[in-house]
Scaffold this motif. Structure first.
Motif, PDB file in Angstrom:
ATOM      1  N   LYS A  11      13.375  -3.446   1.533  1.00  0.00           N
ATOM      2  CA  LYS A  11      12.582  -4.545   2.085  1.00  0.00           C
ATOM      3  C   LYS A  11      11.259  -4.028   2.627  1.00  0.00           C
ATOM      4  CE  LYS A  11      12.852  -8.424   5.315  1.00  0.00           C
ATOM      5  NZ  LYS A  11      13.704  -9.130   6.309  1.00  0.00           N
ATOM      6  N   SER A  12      11.308  -2.865   3.276  1.00  0.00           N
ATOM      7  CA  SER A  12      10.091  -2.264   3.817  1.00  0.00           C
ATOM      8  C   SER A  12       9.116  -1.919   2.700  1.00  0.00           C
ATOM      9  CB  SER A  12      10.456  -1.005   4.610  1.00  0.00           C
ATOM     10  OG  SER A  12       9.295  -0.381   5.108  1.00  0.00           O
ATOM     11  N   LYS A  13       9.652  -1.399   1.584  1.00  0.00           N
ATOM     12  CA  LYS A  13       8.797  -1.049   0.441  1.00  0.00           C
ATOM     13  C   LYS A  13       8.141  -2.297  -0.141  1.00  0.00           C
ATOM     14  CE  LYS A  13      10.202  -0.275  -3.782  1.00  0.00           C
ATOM     15  NZ  LYS A  13      10.849   0.270  -4.997  1.00  0.00           N
ATOM     16  N   ASN A  14       8.926  -3.396  -0.214  1.00  0.00           N
ATOM     17  CA  ASN A  14       8.386  -4.642  -0.755  1.00  0.00           C
ATOM     18  C   ASN A  14       7.266  -5.183   0.125  1.00  0.00           C
ATOM     19  OD1 ASN A  14      10.132  -4.601  -2.918  1.00  0.00           O
ATOM     20  ND2 ASN A  14      11.662  -5.917  -1.945  1.00  0.00           N
ATOM     21  N   CYS A  15       7.452  -5.084   1.447  1.00  0.00           N
ATOM     22  CA  CYS A  15       6.410  -5.539   2.374  1.00  0.00           C
ATOM     23  C   CYS A  15       5.137  -4.724   2.184  1.00  0.00           C
ATOM     24  CB  CYS A  15       6.898  -5.416   3.816  1.00  0.00           C
ATOM     25  SG  CYS A  15       8.192  -6.605   4.258  1.00  0.00           S
ATOM     26  N   ALA A  16       5.307  -3.409   2.030  1.00  0.00           N
ATOM     27  CA  ALA A  16       4.150  -2.531   1.845  1.00  0.00           C
ATOM     28  C   ALA A  16       3.438  -2.840   0.537  1.00  0.00           C
ATOM     29  CB  ALA A  16       4.595  -1.070   1.871  1.00  0.00           C
ATOM     30  N   SER A  17       4.202  -3.031  -0.533  1.00  0.00           N
ATOM     31  CA  SER A  17       3.583  -3.290  -1.833  1.00  0.00           C
ATOM     32  C   SER A  17       2.856  -4.633  -1.833  1.00  0.00           C
ATOM     33  CB  SER A  17       4.629  -3.250  -2.950  1.00  0.00           C
ATOM     34  OG  SER A  17       5.587  -4.273  -2.799  1.00  0.00           O
ATOM     35  N   ASN A  18       3.423  -5.631  -1.151  1.00  0.00           N
ATOM     36  CA  ASN A  18       2.761  -6.939  -1.077  1.00  0.00           C
ATOM     37  C   ASN A  18       1.458  -6.852  -0.292  1.00  0.00           C
ATOM     38  OD1 ASN A  18       4.647  -8.379  -2.582  1.00  0.00           O
ATOM     39  ND2 ASN A  18       5.920  -8.828  -0.805  1.00  0.00           N
ATOM     40  N   ARG A  19       1.489  -6.097   0.803  1.00  0.00           N
ATOM     41  CA  ARG A  19       0.276  -5.936   1.614  1.00  0.00           C
ATOM     42  C   ARG A  19      -0.807  -5.214   0.815  1.00  0.00           C
ATOM     43  NH1 ARG A  19      -1.459  -1.780   4.844  1.00  0.00           N
ATOM     44  NH2 ARG A  19       0.524  -0.674   4.581  1.00  0.00           N
ATOM     45  N   LEU A  42      -2.839   7.755  -6.844  1.00  0.00           N
ATOM     46  CA  LEU A  42      -2.816   8.795  -5.821  1.00  0.00           C
ATOM     47  C   LEU A  42      -3.875   8.552  -4.755  1.00  0.00           C
ATOM     48  CD1 LEU A  42      -1.517  11.396  -4.868  1.00  0.00           C
ATOM     49  CD2 LEU A  42      -3.133  12.672  -6.303  1.00  0.00           C
ATOM     50  N   GLN A  43      -5.069   8.144  -5.169  1.00  0.00           N
ATOM     51  CA  GLN A  43      -6.144   7.878  -4.212  1.00  0.00           C
ATOM     52  C   GLN A  43      -5.797   6.698  -3.306  1.00  0.00           C
ATOM     53  OE1 GLN A  43      -9.709   7.301  -6.512  1.00  0.00           O
ATOM     54  NE2 GLN A  43      -9.964   9.485  -6.956  1.00  0.00           N
ATOM     55  N   ALA A  49      -1.782   5.794   3.265  1.00  0.00           N
ATOM     56  CA  ALA A  49      -0.821   6.729   3.864  1.00  0.00           C
ATOM     57  C   ALA A  49       0.611   6.376   3.469  1.00  0.00           C
ATOM     58  CB  ALA A  49      -0.966   6.738   5.387  1.00  0.00           C
ATOM     59  N   THR A  50       0.815   6.244   2.168  1.00  0.00           N
ATOM     60  CA  THR A  50       2.134   5.891   1.664  1.00  0.00           C
ATOM     61  C   THR A  50       2.411   6.668   0.387  1.00  0.00           C
ATOM     62  OG1 THR A  50       3.551   4.023   1.034  1.00  0.00           O
ATOM     63  CG2 THR A  50       1.273   3.948   0.280  1.00  0.00           C
ATOM     64  N   SER A  51       3.614   6.520  -0.125  1.00  0.00           N
ATOM     65  CA  SER A  51       3.947   7.145  -1.403  1.00  0.00           C
ATOM     66  C   SER A  51       3.337   6.321  -2.533  1.00  0.00           C
ATOM     67  CB  SER A  51       5.463   7.221  -1.569  1.00  0.00           C
ATOM     68  OG  SER A  51       5.998   5.917  -1.730  1.00  0.00           O
ATOM     69  N   GLN A  52       3.481   6.805  -3.757  1.00  0.00           N
ATOM     70  CA  GLN A  52       2.920   6.080  -4.890  1.00  0.00           C
ATOM     71  C   GLN A  52       3.803   4.920  -5.340  1.00  0.00           C
ATOM     72  OE1 GLN A  52       1.465  10.144  -6.859  1.00  0.00           O
ATOM     73  NE2 GLN A  52       0.926   8.406  -8.148  1.00  0.00           N
ATOM     74  N   ALA A  53       5.052   4.877  -4.860  1.00  0.00           N
ATOM     75  CA  ALA A  53       5.977   3.820  -5.295  1.00  0.00           C
ATOM     76  C   ALA A  53       5.466   2.416  -4.962  1.00  0.00           C
ATOM     77  CB  ALA A  53       7.364   4.052  -4.705  1.00  0.00           C
ATOM     78  N   PRO A  54       5.077   2.124  -3.699  1.00  0.00           N
ATOM     79  CA  PRO A  54       4.569   0.775  -3.417  1.00  0.00           C
ATOM     80  C   PRO A  54       3.236   0.484  -4.106  1.00  0.00           C
ATOM     81  CG  PRO A  54       4.397   2.172  -1.473  1.00  0.00           C
ATOM     82  CD  PRO A  54       5.214   2.918  -2.468  1.00  0.00           C
ATOM     83  N   ILE A  55       2.450   1.529  -4.367  1.00  0.00           N
ATOM     84  CA  ILE A  55       1.192   1.337  -5.093  1.00  0.00           C
ATOM     85  C   ILE A  55       1.495   0.898  -6.518  1.00  0.00           C
ATOM     86  CG2 ILE A  55      -0.979   2.379  -5.805  1.00  0.00           C
ATOM     87  CD1 ILE A  55      -0.506   2.277  -2.749  1.00  0.00           C
TER      88      ILE A  55
END
Length: 223
Positions: A11-19, A42-43, A49-55
């Motif tokens: 759920k946290s990852k989904n919130c980050a990706s949506n933001r 990567l940039q 300041a996160t991993s590449q997964a939510p990006i």
């Protein structure tokens, strides 16, 4: 005492990706990221300041919205738009908004002041020839009308083309007369103020056709 926070890593990852998706979309719509510009995972990950997964998830959502495109071994870029695509989107929007006006009943009345304020923002932006400010106010003006239809399905369909319309409008703002379009917003408001929703719907359709005339003018690229 046990914590009641039930936030899961997923759920946290989904919130980050949506933001992150919303931020990237905003930058694409306001021209910060130009058509054809490469978006490096990567940039962006370093910036947030996160991993590449939510990006990666955010870019996947944006690709589904047709605002970016990913090619093997070439990465992800902001999608370049064409006048033909703009024609197609505008034709669909005209039909949707005419239907919204005809079906809304009196649901727009509580939001008339808000609608008028957005229309006046487009007038001011048009006088300044500020396509970016005009584009933001313009989308909100039309969104208020569609929301007032009370038709959730219509709203969902409209929302799928709204970002693309915003991108296209910014990319092709030189093709239409902003002041003429802004004045048409005021005429649409007057029709709603007189409780003539059917006429307002007709004006919305004609308003779309005003923009289409510019896009379809000879010499504009269609592919």
């Amino acid at each position: 005492m046990q914590s009641t926070d039930k936030t899961t890593p997923e759920k946290s990852k989904n919130c980050a990706s949506n933001r992150i998706k919303d931020v990237i979309l905003q930058r694409i719509c306001d021209g910060t990221y130009a058509p054809g510009q490469k978006l490096v995972e990567l940039q962006i990950a370093k910036e947030f300041a996160t991993s590449q997964a939510p990006i990666r998830e955010a870019l996947s959502q944006l690709e589904a919205m047709r605002v970016v495109e990913t090619q093997p071994y070439k990465g992800t870029r902001v999608r370049e738009v064409t006048s033909r695509e703009m024609q197609e989107c505008l034709e669909i929007r005209g039909v949707l908004e005419q239907l919204a006006a005809e079906k809304m009943g009196d649901r727009l009345l509580p939001r008339m002041d808000e609608l008028r304020a957005k229309a006046l923002e487009t007038v001011a932006a048009a006088r300044e020839q500020n396509a970016q400010k005009y584009g933001f106010a313009n989308i909100e003006f039309h969104r208020i009308i569609v929301e007032a239809s009370g038709n959730a399905t219509l709203m969902i369909v409209w929302e799928t083309i709204a970002p693309e319309i915003r991108m296209l409008s910014l990319a092709h703002s030189n093709l239409f007369n902003l002041e003429e379009c802004a004045q048409e917003h005021m005429e649409i408001i007057e029709a709603f103020a007189e409780n003539d929703n059917r006429y307002a719907g007709k004006l919305l359709k004609l308003h779309t056709e005003t923009v289409l005339v510019g896009v379809e003018s000879p010499g504009n690229p269609s592919t």
